[in-house]
Design a protein around this motif. Structure first.
Motif, mmCIF file in Angstrom:
data_model
loop_
_atom_site.group_PDB
_atom_site.id
_atom_site.type_symbol
_atom_site.label_atom_id
_atom_site.label_comp_id
_atom_site.label_asym_id
_atom_site.label_seq_id
_atom_site.Cartn_x
_atom_site.Cartn_y
_atom_site.Cartn_z
ATOM 1 N N ASP A 1 -19.826 10.911 -49.734
ATOM 2 C CA ASP A 1 -20.043 10.834 -51.187
ATOM 3 C C ASP A 1 -20.376 12.176 -51.832
ATOM 4 O O ASP A 1 -20.546 12.233 -53.062
ATOM 5 N N GLU B 1 -18.171 12.918 -54.671
ATOM 6 C CA GLU B 1 -18.412 12.404 -56.015
ATOM 7 C C GLU B 1 -19.146 13.402 -56.897
ATOM 8 O O GLU B 1 -19.354 13.154 -58.083
ATOM 9 N N ASN C 1 -6.864 15.484 -58.755
ATOM 10 C CA ASN C 1 -5.714 14.733 -59.256
ATOM 11 C C ASN C 1 -5.754 14.807 -60.782
ATOM 12 O O ASN C 1 -6.620 14.205 -61.424
ATOM 13 N N GLY D 1 -5.202 6.690 -61.047
ATOM 14 C CA GLY D 1 -5.498 6.835 -59.628
ATOM 15 C C GLY D 1 -6.837 7.491 -59.364
ATOM 16 O O GLY D 1 -7.597 7.851 -60.266
ATOM 17 N N LYS D 2 -7.156 7.633 -58.077
ATOM 18 C CA LYS D 2 -8.404 8.277 -57.671
ATOM 19 C C LYS D 2 -8.374 9.745 -58.107
ATOM 20 O O LYS D 2 -7.305 10.362 -58.191
ATOM 21 N N TYR E 1 -7.397 14.551 -54.226
ATOM 22 C CA TYR E 1 -6.435 14.538 -53.129
ATOM 23 C C TYR E 1 -7.059 15.217 -51.911
ATOM 24 O O TYR E 1 -7.789 16.208 -52.039
ATOM 25 N N CYS F 1 -8.331 3.721 -43.786
ATOM 26 C CA CYS F 1 -9.491 2.971 -44.273
ATOM 27 C C CYS F 1 -9.820 1.907 -43.233
ATOM 28 O O CYS F 1 -9.648 0.711 -43.458
ATOM 29 N N THR G 1 -9.624 5.944 -48.808
ATOM 30 C CA THR G 1 -9.166 5.365 -50.079
ATOM 31 C C THR G 1 -10.313 5.219 -51.073
ATOM 32 O O THR G 1 -10.076 4.984 -52.258
ATOM 33 N N ARG G 2 -11.526 5.352 -50.624
ATOM 34 C CA ARG G 2 -12.698 5.343 -51.520
ATOM 35 C C ARG G 2 -12.665 6.548 -52.459
ATOM 36 O O ARG G 2 -13.161 6.475 -53.589
ATOM 37 N N TYR G 3 -12.074 7.651 -51.992
ATOM 38 C CA TYR G 3 -12.158 8.902 -52.735
ATOM 39 C C TYR G 3 -10.802 9.471 -53.161
ATOM 40 O O TYR G 3 -10.704 10.112 -54.207
ATOM 41 N N GLU H 1 -6.508 9.799 -53.705
ATOM 42 C CA GLU H 1 -5.234 9.207 -54.103
ATOM 43 C C GLU H 1 -4.181 9.617 -53.072
ATOM 44 O O GLU H 1 -4.145 10.776 -52.645
#
Length: 546
Positions: free
Chosen positions: A51, A54, A86, A91-92, A95, A117, A124-126, A128
């Motif tokens: 995380d 983030e 990105n 999308g997320k 990349y 995942c 896929t949590r973070y 694209e």
């Protein structure tokens, strides 16, 4: 073309240290007349950043490092992994990316297409998924660039594919002669051979040179073994780096000959090196220099003390024996002998008076009730408190010594022997603990022989043996392996010849003790399924499947 495969051991988020290491390798490989140096997946920040991704500042810092590397790297091409933004509104926001740059110019940028995942992966949590990419001509060769999972989807290798796309097949159809894969592929027992087979399949199927560069080192519970390599179109390994340490090997693509460095030869050797590396990296990356280990005179604590000594040096390991009224003279002798063999100091702190003080103060509350596991756990918790007191006073990290068999069945005490900052052997079944201990002694006695011969006991009551509570470890570990690592049902395990009642009782113990494992120290992962981030079970649940 001379290509350097540079497997590095990054510290997650330590951008200055990671960048300095990469720049040093770039300079050294340039001086060895290399045309290209290849670093692992997310080499700039370390894998997995979780995380931290983030945090906007974290992403920006990683981009600034990349800009600095591009600006400062002259006269040699560089491939390395980083995180890109990105810019699309869909999308997320990120990349998982890789760059090829030379003399201040970006020649190729790719984004990871297949995002795992499962188990310990949560990409896929973070991220694209990236779009399809093409190969690029570099030094007269068409080169395709992929990132880790992008090569784990060949329809001729995997019985069940997780993704519809195959980036490797697309790059080869587009003309790629060399396939480069940068990875952060974690270690588990047998993983090396699986990777070799995947890479060999790609090389021989498409008649291309495959270059695989893997992260090395430990980040929290995940261990990365490195073992970067190149495989020629005929399936031969033509360059190979060491395991469990930083290394650089150079490959000549024209002759398809490169440096090959020695690797481990047995599972026991591999597991021990992984645990030593994992302990060293966890301790040092967390800012500690010294550790403390409670020594019972048993095989688990003996093995942990050996691993700690190999990882940090005997001057940085403190052993502590804490005899109770039920500790045998032989156990104290074995703890003392182990300490002498390892060259570590041993503090002896008896707990009998502390234990009696507990019993005295609780006597009125416990009046009329027979002694049971409560009194056993009090002893374990006294020991845990003593070790944590030493940790607080001297700044040492406590290494807990429980094995996977105990953690699985709850044969351990919360806030007692589970206390600690790192559970070194929490993914090592008891039978494997003995195998590793025998391997440690292969050239002479380090762990006292009596430790390997006496029946295991917690010594928390008179005459206690582990097998009073648990099935024989040979039986227990077989059931646990099938249930935890292979996800088999009780009926499937019973059909393999195990006693139905024992199977049901073992699985009940596993399910009942999820709450303990949620509160355990991080443990080093060496099997395909460890307790921790990669095994997510609810605590409050009603399904038993028995």
């Amino acid at each position: 073309m001379r290509i350097a495969l540079a497997q590095t051991n990054p510290t997650i988020g330590d951008f200055d240290r990671n960048m300095a290491k990469m720049k040093d390798i770039i300079d050294k490989t340039k001086s060895r007349n290399c045309d290209l140096v290849v670093f692992p997946e997310l080499a700039v920040m370390g894998y997995p950043p979780k995380d931290l991704l983030e945090k906007a500042g974290f992403i920006e810092d990683n981009l600034q490092v990349i800009k600095g590397l591009i600006k400062d790297s002259k006269g040699i091409g560089v491939i390395c992994g980083f995180v890109d933004r990105n810019t699309s509104s869909v999308g997320k926001p990120l990349y998982n990316s890789a760059l090829l740059f030379y003399n201040g110019h970006i020649l190729l940028k790719v984004h990871k297409r297949l995002l795992p995942c499962y188990d310990v992966f949560d990409e896929t949590r973070y991220f694209e998924p990236g779009p399809p990419t093409s190969s690029i001509a570099y030094n007269g060769k068409d080169m395709g660039l992929t990132i880790c999972e992008d090569i784990w989807n060949d329809k001729d290798f995997f019985e069940r594919r997780l993704y519809s796309a195959d980036p490797v097949e697309e790059l080869v159809k587009g003309g790629a002669e060399i396939l480069v894969n940068i990875s952060a592929s974690p270690y588990h027992i047998g993983k090396r051979n699986i990777r070799w087979e995947i890479l060999k399949n790609i090389a021989t199927k498409y008649k291309v040179l495959v270059i695989f560069v893997n992260q090395v080192g430990a980040n929290d519970d995940l261990l990365f073994d490195g073992n970067s390599l190149a495989i020629g179109p005929d399936g031969r390994i033509v360059a190979m780096a060491k395991e469990f340490e930083e290394d650089v090997v150079i490959l000549d693509t024209q002759t398809q000959k490169g440096e090959t460095h020695p690797i481990t030869q047995t599972d026991s050797e591999s597991i021990l090196k992984a645990l030593v590396m994992g302990t060293r990296d966890y301790v040092t990356k967390c800012g500690f220099k010294k550790v403390v280990v409670g020594l019972s005179g048993g095989v688990d604590s003996s093995l942990v003390a050996y691993i700690a000594t190999e990882a940090l040096g005997n001057e940085n390991v403190l052993g502590v024996a804490m005899p109770s009224p039920y500790t045998s003279k032989e156990s104290m002798e074995d703890a003392a002998k182990l300490s002498k063999n390892l060259g570590i100091p041993l503090e002896i702190i008896p707990i009998s008076k502390i234990f009696q003080a507990y019993l005295k103060e609780l006597s009125s509350v416990f009046k009329g009730r027979a002694e049971d596991v409560t009194e056993e756990n009090i002893q374990a918790r006294i020991r845990g408190n003593i070790l944590m007191a030493l940790s607080n006073k001297f700044g040492y990290l406590v290494l807990s010594t429980g094995n996977k068999s105990e953690l699985a069945t709850g044969y351990c005490t919360l806030y007692g022997d589970m206390s600690g900052g790192l559970a070194v052997i929490s993914d090592v079944p008891k039978t494997m603990v003995y195998e590793l201990a025998r391997y440690v002694n292969r050239e002479g006695e380090i762990i006292p022989q009596r430790v390997l011969e006496k029946p295991p006991s917690a010594e928390l009551r008179p005459g206690q043996l582990d097998q009073d509570t648990l099935p024989p470890y040979e039986v227990l570990d077989g059931i646990l392996r099938e249930y935890i690592e292979h996800s088999k049902s009780p009926s499937e395990i019973i059909r393999e010849g195990y006693d139905p009642e024992i199977v049901r009782e073992v699985i009940k113990k596993v399910e009942r003790n999820e709450y303990k494992r949620k509160q355990a120290a991080p443990g080093l992962k060496i099997t395909t399924k460890a307790f921790g981030y990669g095994r997510r079970y609810p605590i409050a649940q009603g399904y038993r499947g028995l």
